[in-house]
Design a protein around this motif. Sequence first.
Motif, PDB file in Angstrom:
ATOM      1  N   SER A  36       0.844  -1.199   0.000  1.00 20.55           N
ATOM      2  CA  SER A  36       0.000   0.000   0.000  1.00 20.55           C
ATOM      3  C   SER A  36       0.876   1.245   0.000  1.00 20.55           C
ATOM      4  O   SER A  36       2.076   1.195   0.300  1.00 20.55           O
ATOM      5  CB  SER A  36      -0.885   0.009   1.249  1.00 20.55           C
ATOM      6  N   LYS A  37       0.239   2.384  -0.323  1.00 19.94           N
ATOM      7  CA  LYS A  37       0.972   3.647  -0.245  1.00 19.94           C
ATOM      8  C   LYS A  37       1.423   3.922   1.190  1.00 19.94           C
ATOM      9  O   LYS A  37       2.500   4.485   1.424  1.00 19.94           O
ATOM     10  CB  LYS A  37       0.106   4.795  -0.755  1.00 19.94           C
ATOM     11  N   GLY A  38       0.591   3.526   2.137  1.00 19.45           N
ATOM     12  CA  GLY A  38       0.960   3.721   3.541  1.00 19.45           C
ATOM     13  C   GLY A  38       2.254   3.008   3.885  1.00 19.45           C
ATOM     14  O   GLY A  38       3.108   3.558   4.594  1.00 19.45           O
ATOM     15  N   ALA A  39       2.410   1.784   3.350  1.00 17.27           N
ATOM     16  CA  ALA A  39       3.638   1.031   3.595  1.00 17.27           C
ATOM     17  C   ALA A  39       4.839   1.723   2.951  1.00 17.27           C
ATOM     18  O   ALA A  39       5.934   1.740   3.509  1.00 17.27           O
ATOM     19  CB  ALA A  39       3.489  -0.388   3.060  1.00 17.27           C
ATOM     20  N   PHE A  40       4.613   2.299   1.754  1.00 18.25           N
ATOM     21  CA  PHE A  40       5.688   3.036   1.078  1.00 18.25           C
ATOM     22  C   PHE A  40       6.169   4.179   1.961  1.00 18.25           C
ATOM     23  O   PHE A  40       7.383   4.375   2.153  1.00 18.25           O
ATOM     24  CB  PHE A  40       5.191   3.574  -0.261  1.00 18.25           C
ATOM     25  N   TYR A  41       5.227   4.937   2.501  1.00 10.44           N
ATOM     26  CA  TYR A  41       5.590   6.128   3.273  1.00 10.44           C
ATOM     27  C   TYR A  41       6.194   5.794   4.638  1.00 10.44           C
ATOM     28  O   TYR A  41       6.761   6.679   5.293  1.00 10.44           O
ATOM     29  CB  TYR A  41       4.382   7.047   3.431  1.00 10.44           C
ATOM     30  N   LEU A  42       6.100   4.544   5.048  1.00 18.18           N
ATOM     31  CA  LEU A  42       6.812   4.132   6.260  1.00 18.18           C
ATOM     32  C   LEU A  42       8.324   4.161   6.041  1.00 18.18           C
ATOM     33  O   LEU A  42       9.096   4.372   6.983  1.00 18.18           O
ATOM     34  CB  LEU A  42       6.384   2.720   6.675  1.00 18.18           C
ATOM     35  N   TYR A  43       8.737   3.969   4.790  1.00 16.13           N
ATOM     36  CA  TYR A  43      10.169   3.903   4.465  1.00 16.13           C
ATOM     37  C   TYR A  43      10.674   5.165   3.761  1.00 16.13           C
ATOM     38  O   TYR A  43      11.831   5.560   3.960  1.00 16.13           O
ATOM     39  CB  TYR A  43      10.443   2.687   3.573  1.00 16.13           C
ATOM     40  N   PHE A  44       9.812   5.788   2.957  1.00 13.48           N
ATOM     41  CA  PHE A  44      10.244   6.938   2.160  1.00 13.48           C
ATOM     42  C   PHE A  44       9.179   8.020   2.222  1.00 13.48           C
ATOM     43  O   PHE A  44       8.011   7.758   1.939  1.00 13.48           O
ATOM     44  CB  PHE A  44      10.500   6.527   0.706  1.00 13.48           C
ATOM     45  N   LYS A  45       9.603   9.235   2.534  1.00 10.75           N
ATOM     46  CA  LYS A  45       8.630  10.316   2.698  1.00 10.75           C
ATOM     47  C   LYS A  45       8.180  10.884   1.358  1.00 10.75           C
ATOM     48  O   LYS A  45       7.189  11.626   1.310  1.00 10.75           O
ATOM     49  CB  LYS A  45       9.214  11.423   3.568  1.00 10.75           C
ATOM     50  N   SER A  46       8.920  10.554   0.270  1.00 11.25           N
ATOM     51  CA  SER A  46       8.578  11.102  -1.040  1.00 11.25           C
ATOM     52  C   SER A  46       9.290  10.295  -2.119  1.00 11.25           C
ATOM     53  O   SER A  46      10.136   9.445  -1.824  1.00 11.25           O
ATOM     54  CB  SER A  46       9.013  12.569  -1.137  1.00 11.25           C
TER      55      SER A  46
END
Length: 284
Positions: A36-46
């Motif tokens: 999910s996008k949420g999982a992406f943002y756990l590692y990278f803010k952008s």
Amino acid sequence: MKEKEKKIIEAGISLFAKKGYSSTSIQEIVDACGISKGAFYLYFKSKEALMLAVFKYQFQSIQERLDSLALDNLSPREIFIAQLEAQLAEIYKNKEFIIMQIREQAIPLNPEIEAFIRKMSQEIGSFYHSSLLAIYGEKAAKYVFDLNMILQGITHAYVKLMMFDKANVDLRKLSTYILNRMDDLVAGYIRSNEEPILTDDFVNQLSELYPEPNKEDVIRHINLAKDRIKHEDTIITLDVLAEEIMLDSPRIPVIQGMLGNIKNEPTLQSITAMIEKFFKLDTK
């Protein structure tokens, strides 16, 4: 690095190479990873943060390849050829991503990305500098910065030839050939006794544009230098330096004393300068 973080980075590399940085969305990256996008943002803010991680990931792979080479009992010349061949192989392995960087000039560079690109450039320059001094010694010291610049230019030109014109080149043969051309240049410089373009003062001014080294950078360069050094006393000095630098509170007098032991070793000039810059030592 966590497995999911590595998966996101590798998906980013693949998609950036195929579609370009600007045309790749975060949604496409997470779809490729099955997260999910949420999982992406756990590692990278952008997406920019991911791009920085991609640069670091690929640069680390080159460093690990160089560090893994078996260089015992090789001459400085043989060591450089083996290292240059490995460097070219890693670059060629990631050619699609590198082509994207060259073609897509619109990649937004935030200060972190710009600083890391400068660091990569500095690492390459330091590698060439130490190698040239190890191979040619004091006779080439006056011209080492110009030789370094020319060496980088020649290597870059052949890399572009392999990537854009898809030239099939034997990398060991190419590495040897490039070093042979350095032989010709060194002989020509010595014969002409021409004044160099890149003097110590000029290069020192340029060095102010590059980011400060960190402890890991210093230790890695010390370890790499030990592959080129044959004198036991110098190796012991480098070991003492590495052990002292790794301490939570390094003793500056000890570091200065060890630097004094290697101050006349041409092949260790770049490491000495890096340590002095890291500890902000007065070199006057």
